[in-house]
Design a protein around this motif. Structure first.
Motif, short mmCIF file in Angstrom:
data_model
loop_
_atom_site.label_atom_id
_atom_site.label_comp_id
_atom_site.label_asym_id
_atom_site.label_seq_id
_atom_site.Cartn_x
_atom_site.Cartn_y
_atom_site.Cartn_z
N ARG A 174 42.56 18.52 54.46
CA ARG A 174 42.38 17.51 53.58
C ARG A 174 41.23 17.73 52.73
O ARG A 174 41.16 17.41 51.50
CB ARG A 174 42.68 16.02 54.08
CG ARG A 174 44.11 15.91 54.52
CD ARG A 174 44.05 14.47 55.06
NE ARG A 174 43.80 13.24 54.01
CZ ARG A 174 43.81 11.90 54.47
NH1 ARG A 174 43.84 11.81 55.73
NH2 ARG A 174 43.48 11.20 53.79
N PRO A 216 34.81 10.26 59.56
CA PRO A 216 35.55 11.31 59.14
C PRO A 216 36.69 10.62 58.13
O PRO A 216 36.77 10.88 56.97
CB PRO A 216 36.43 11.75 60.26
CG PRO A 216 35.12 11.92 61.30
CD PRO A 216 34.57 10.69 61.32
N ARG A 217 37.15 9.45 58.58
CA ARG A 217 38.19 8.55 57.91
C ARG A 217 37.61 8.24 56.54
O ARG A 217 38.15 8.11 55.38
CB ARG A 217 38.71 7.56 58.57
CG ARG A 217 39.88 6.75 58.08
CD ARG A 217 40.38 5.87 59.06
NE ARG A 217 40.57 4.51 58.44
CZ ARG A 217 40.87 3.37 58.92
NH1 ARG A 217 40.88 3.15 60.23
NH2 ARG A 217 40.74 2.33 58.25
N GLN A 251 42.36 17.04 59.26
CA GLN A 251 41.34 16.30 58.08
C GLN A 251 40.49 17.25 57.45
O GLN A 251 40.32 17.19 56.37
CB GLN A 251 40.25 15.46 59.00
CG GLN A 251 40.88 14.07 59.46
CD GLN A 251 40.09 13.42 60.60
OE1 GLN A 251 39.19 13.86 61.10
NE2 GLN A 251 40.30 12.00 60.38
N LEU A 275 37.00 11.19 54.22
CA LEU A 275 38.09 11.75 53.58
C LEU A 275 38.58 10.85 52.33
O LEU A 275 38.74 11.55 51.15
CB LEU A 275 39.46 11.47 54.45
CG LEU A 275 39.29 12.80 55.59
CD1 LEU A 275 40.42 12.20 56.63
CD2 LEU A 275 39.35 13.93 55.13
N PHE A 322 35.66 16.19 62.34
CA PHE A 322 36.71 16.21 61.80
C PHE A 322 37.78 16.91 62.48
O PHE A 322 37.53 17.87 63.27
CB PHE A 322 36.62 16.96 60.30
CG PHE A 322 35.92 16.19 59.30
CD1 PHE A 322 36.46 15.06 58.64
CD2 PHE A 322 34.50 16.46 59.15
CE1 PHE A 322 35.86 14.63 57.68
CE2 PHE A 322 33.93 15.87 57.99
CZ PHE A 322 34.44 14.68 57.39
#
Length: 100
Positions: free
Chosen positions: A76, A45-46, A73, A49, A69
């Motif tokens: 975003r 996920p990080r 998130q 993004l 997520f």
């Protein structure tokens, strides 16, 4: 899954892999996106993004197959989707996508 997609793209003359991103070469993402038609992400996920934000800035569509997520998130990712097409499919199985 990302490695498998890379291998399939490399074996098919209809596709050209511009760049594979890993922890060691993530700084070259913006440059690679300038010559990309689409970005494909199966990471975490990080990282997804960050990739989605870079793809949105470059106006390059992105396919994301990452799971896990949080609601924040996902918001975003929706924001990135206002700048470029974003396809989020946490499961690429045709049957699961029919259920989605």
């Amino acid at each position: 899954m990302g490695r498998r997609i890379s291998a399939l793209a490399a074996s098919d003359p209809r596709f050209e892999s511009v760049l594979g991103i890993g922890r060691r070469n993530a700084s070259s993402l913006a440059a690679a996106l300038r010559s990309a038609c689409v970005a494909v992400d199966f990471s975490a996920p990080r990282a997804s993004l960050a990739f989605a934000a870079a793809a949105a800035a470059a106006k390059v569509p992105i396919v994301i197959g990452t799971t896990g997520f949080t609601p924040a998130q996902l918001a975003r990712l929706r924001a990135a989707g206002r700048r470029t097409p974003v396809l989020l499919a946490p499961n690429m199985s045709p049957g699961m996508n029919l259920l989605f």
